[in-house]
Design a protein around this motif. Structure first.
Motif, PDB file in Angstrom:
ATOM      1  N   TYR A 114       0.799  -1.219   0.000  1.00 33.45           N
ATOM      2  CA  TYR A 114       0.000   0.000   0.000  1.00 33.45           C
ATOM      3  C   TYR A 114       0.837   1.277   0.000  1.00 33.45           C
ATOM      4  N   ALA A 115       2.144   1.185   0.100  1.00 34.27           N
ATOM      5  CA  ALA A 115       2.994   2.362   0.282  1.00 34.27           C
ATOM      6  C   ALA A 115       2.836   3.372  -0.850  1.00 34.27           C
ATOM      7  N   GLN A 116       2.902   2.930  -2.089  1.00 33.94           N
ATOM      8  CA  GLN A 116       2.768   3.866  -3.206  1.00 33.94           C
ATOM      9  C   GLN A 116       1.356   4.456  -3.259  1.00 33.94           C
ATOM     10  N   ALA A 117       0.346   3.647  -2.957  1.00 34.46           N
ATOM     11  CA  ALA A 117      -1.037   4.127  -2.961  1.00 34.46           C
ATOM     12  C   ALA A 117      -1.243   5.207  -1.905  1.00 34.46           C
ATOM     13  N   VAL A 118      -0.703   4.993  -0.712  1.00 36.13           N
ATOM     14  CA  VAL A 118      -0.833   5.981   0.357  1.00 36.13           C
ATOM     15  C   VAL A 118      -0.067   7.251  -0.010  1.00 36.13           C
ATOM     16  N   GLY A 119       1.124   7.098  -0.586  1.00 33.38           N
ATOM     17  CA  GLY A 119       1.884   8.268  -1.020  1.00 33.38           C
ATOM     18  C   GLY A 119       1.130   9.078  -2.051  1.00 33.38           C
ATOM     19  N   TRP A 120       0.525   8.392  -3.027  1.00 38.48           N
ATOM     20  CA  TRP A 120      -0.270   9.088  -4.042  1.00 38.48           C
ATOM     21  C   TRP A 120      -1.469   9.777  -3.410  1.00 38.48           C
ATOM     22  N   ALA A 121      -2.237   9.043  -2.598  1.00 39.75           N
ATOM     23  CA  ALA A 121      -3.460   9.596  -1.996  1.00 39.75           C
ATOM     24  C   ALA A 121      -3.156  10.803  -1.118  1.00 39.75           C
ATOM     25  N   SER A 122      -2.047  10.743  -0.414  1.00 36.76           N
ATOM     26  CA  SER A 122      -1.644  11.871   0.424  1.00 36.76           C
ATOM     27  C   SER A 122      -1.231  13.060  -0.435  1.00 36.76           C
TER      28      SER A 122
END
Length: 175
Positions: free
Chosen positions: A68-76
């Motif tokens: 989920y790291a890239q997804a959380v980075g994008w969403a943030s």
């Protein structure tokens, strides 16, 4: 095997599964009553966007290399998620119904959707339990049909099941 044509969420599961937004939890299982975590909802939205590259997140509990790291980075980076005041995202925490409403509302804003329409939440006896940050997003989510009551209650602090999440995503696709 755990989703059949007679289930209220059948079409919704088919919709998200066929578009690669969500997969099963095990071979032949979707686990509609299972918990949806904060990481899962952000990963679903990231997939909807075609999994754009993103820098790592600033959250202290989102280590590089996690699914989920890239997804959380994008969403943030696009304002879809904010995290908590202590600098955490709490990716493994079950997402509450009001958190889901807030994230989906911010995602809709990101996509240019008008989110100004609001339902009157006072028709639900537990409307006073909605957190202040989530009042407007919950009003929008109810007005848009993304969130409906559960036995006449909003249950804002209750966990959103996988079936409820797919129902909200399906409703959002129709808006």
């Amino acid at each position: 095997a755990d989703v059949g044509p007679g289930d209220w969420f059948y079409e919704e599961v088919r919709y998200v599964y066929s578009r690669g937004m969500m997969g099963g939890t095990a071979p032949g299982a979707f686990s509609p009553g299972g918990t949806t975590t904060r990481a899962m909802i952000v990963t679903i939205l990231h997939r909807l966007e075609g999994t754009p590259a993103a820098a790592g997140s600033a959250f202290t509990d989102v280590p590089a290399g996690q699914y989920y790291a890239q997804a959380v980075g994008w969403a943030s980076s696009v304002g879809v998620v904010n995290g908590y005041g202590d600098g955490t995202f709490q990716p493994d925490a079950p997402i509450t119904r009001e958190q889901m409403a807030a994230i989906l509302c911010r995602y809709a804003q990101y996509k240019g959707v008008d989110v100004s329409r609001r339902a009157d939440l006072t028709r639900f006896p537990d409307s006073a339990k909605v957190s202040p940050y989530a009042a407007e997003p919950m009003g929008w989510a109810v007005e848009s049909g993304l969130i409906t009551g559960m036995d006449g209650q909003l249950a804002p602090g209750g966990s959103a099941t996988r079936a409820q999440v797919v129902s909200a995503l399906y409703a959002a696709a129709g808006s």
